[in-house]
Design a protein around this motif. Sequence first.
Motif, mmCIF file in Angstrom:
data_model
loop_
_atom_site.group_PDB
_atom_site.id
_atom_site.type_symbol
_atom_site.label_atom_id
_atom_site.label_comp_id
_atom_site.label_asym_id
_atom_site.label_seq_id
_atom_site.Cartn_x
_atom_site.Cartn_y
_atom_site.Cartn_z
ATOM 1 N N GLU A 200 0.832 -1.208 0.000
ATOM 2 C CA GLU A 200 0.000 0.000 0.000
ATOM 3 C C GLU A 200 0.865 1.256 0.000
ATOM 4 N N SER A 201 1.912 1.265 0.804
ATOM 5 C CA SER A 201 2.804 2.429 0.868
ATOM 6 C C SER A 201 3.479 2.671 -0.481
ATOM 7 N N PHE A 202 3.878 1.592 -1.128
ATOM 8 C CA PHE A 202 4.524 1.696 -2.445
ATOM 9 C C PHE A 202 3.562 2.282 -3.473
ATOM 10 N N HIS A 203 2.357 1.725 -3.548
ATOM 11 C CA HIS A 203 1.404 2.144 -4.574
ATOM 12 C C HIS A 203 0.814 3.521 -4.294
ATOM 13 N N LEU A 204 0.592 3.825 -3.016
ATOM 14 C CA LEU A 204 0.023 5.131 -2.674
ATOM 15 C C LEU A 204 0.960 6.259 -3.089
ATOM 16 N N GLU A 205 2.252 6.054 -2.927
ATOM 17 C CA GLU A 205 3.220 7.076 -3.331
ATOM 18 C C GLU A 205 3.131 7.345 -4.831
ATOM 19 N N HIS A 206 3.035 6.269 -5.624
ATOM 20 C CA HIS A 206 2.925 6.449 -7.078
ATOM 21 C C HIS A 206 1.585 7.073 -7.454
ATOM 22 N N TYR A 207 0.542 6.729 -6.718
ATOM 23 C CA TYR A 207 -0.788 7.281 -6.990
ATOM 24 C C TYR A 207 -0.808 8.783 -6.708
ATOM 25 N N GLU A 208 -0.269 9.176 -5.569
ATOM 26 C CA GLU A 208 -0.300 10.584 -5.187
ATOM 27 C C GLU A 208 0.608 11.436 -6.060
ATOM 28 N N LYS A 209 1.734 10.873 -6.471
ATOM 29 C CA LYS A 209 2.669 11.628 -7.301
ATOM 30 C C LYS A 209 2.347 11.520 -8.790
ATOM 31 N N LYS A 210 1.331 10.691 -9.120
ATOM 32 C CA LYS A 210 0.898 10.504 -10.511
ATOM 33 C C LYS A 210 2.074 10.143 -11.417
ATOM 34 N N THR A 211 2.812 9.138 -10.989
ATOM 35 C CA THR A 211 4.007 8.731 -11.742
ATOM 36 C C THR A 211 3.708 7.702 -12.823
ATOM 37 N N ILE A 212 2.489 7.126 -12.813
ATOM 38 C CA ILE A 212 2.156 6.106 -13.813
ATOM 39 C C ILE A 212 0.961 6.591 -14.621
ATOM 40 N N LEU A 213 1.247 7.168 -15.790
ATOM 41 C CA LEU A 213 0.199 7.770 -16.621
ATOM 42 C C LEU A 213 0.017 7.067 -17.962
ATOM 43 N N ASN A 214 0.995 6.234 -18.360
ATOM 44 C CA ASN A 214 0.905 5.580 -19.664
ATOM 45 C C ASN A 214 1.724 4.291 -19.664
ATOM 46 N N LYS A 215 1.785 3.625 -20.816
ATOM 47 C CA LYS A 215 2.486 2.349 -20.937
ATOM 48 C C LYS A 215 3.980 2.490 -20.659
ATOM 49 N N GLU A 216 4.553 3.592 -21.105
ATOM 50 C CA GLU A 216 5.977 3.799 -20.867
ATOM 51 C C GLU A 216 6.280 3.924 -19.371
ATOM 52 N N ASP A 217 5.377 4.575 -18.653
ATOM 53 C CA ASP A 217 5.544 4.685 -17.197
ATOM 54 C C ASP A 217 5.463 3.304 -16.551
ATOM 55 N N LEU A 218 4.539 2.470 -17.036
ATOM 56 C CA LEU A 218 4.427 1.095 -16.512
ATOM 57 C C LEU A 218 5.751 0.358 -16.681
ATOM 58 N N LYS A 219 6.329 0.476 -17.868
ATOM 59 C CA LYS A 219 7.594 -0.206 -18.163
ATOM 60 C C LYS A 219 8.714 0.322 -17.275
ATOM 61 N N ARG A 220 8.763 1.646 -17.131
ATOM 62 C CA ARG A 220 9.836 2.263 -16.330
ATOM 63 C C ARG A 220 9.740 1.874 -14.863
ATOM 64 N N ILE A 221 8.546 1.991 -14.291
ATOM 65 C CA ILE A 221 8.372 1.665 -12.865
ATOM 66 C C ILE A 221 8.605 0.182 -12.611
ATOM 67 N N ALA A 222 8.153 -0.663 -13.557
ATOM 68 C CA ALA A 222 8.355 -2.108 -13.404
ATOM 69 C C ALA A 222 9.841 -2.444 -13.354
ATOM 70 N N SER A 223 10.633 -1.779 -14.181
ATOM 71 C CA SER A 223 12.072 -2.038 -14.209
ATOM 72 C C SER A 223 12.737 -1.590 -12.902
#
Length: 228
Positions: A200-223
């Motif tokens: 939850e702490s991991f995902h909430l940070e990305h949600y609040e900072k809006k770091t995952i907006l598209n497919k490229e963001d998914l790839k970057r964060i996954a790496s």
Amino acid sequence: MKSYQLIHQLISLVEELEAENHSREVSIQDFTGFLLNKVGDPTGNNINNEVRFGNSDTTALDIAYQLDNNISRLFVFMGRYAKSYIKKALEGTSLQTTEDFTALAILLTHNHLSKSELISHNLQEKTSGTEVIRRLIASGLVRQWDDVKDKRSKHIAITAEGKGLLFSVFEHTSYVGKIITGKLTVAEKFTLQYLLQKLESFHLEHYEKKTILNKEDLKRIASETIPA
């Protein structure tokens, strides 16, 4: 016997361990380490024990049973189970969805919030979050007023009627909580809570900072999540 396949697999694994150790007698500690190594190997074959899956496409099964994918799939299923249970707990009330319930519960713990704050806390998109708030206001469970400093902003708070409704359904939602955790032991529940809170702490940070907006963001964060 429903467990026959599992027993056969365990016997095969014991035989494999014995072959690796030649004539040395292996212990339960040896087998535990060997088994954890097998389970933890991301390239190893996974056992298909999912009743929903067939066996017509082994490539798709291999993808589905990759460790991360399998955990994600189980999360989705758990969420759907929980949603169906909560829906039953809300039957006979003016709360139509689980989002209605969680939004009202969030408001219960605040003197008031702006609409955008509530939508964010409830992890919703603006459109669906606005619709939830509209329903709650129409039902008399929430009241709203203009922000003194910004007339474009609205503040909302739970009403006495909303509080009364929430406390009347808490008994049934508590049953839901017990059902969701199934027959886990207390120790297992604490372990699960710890791991879920970490996620939850991991995902909430990305949600609040809006770091995952598209497919490229998914790839970057996954790496970036790959352990060192």
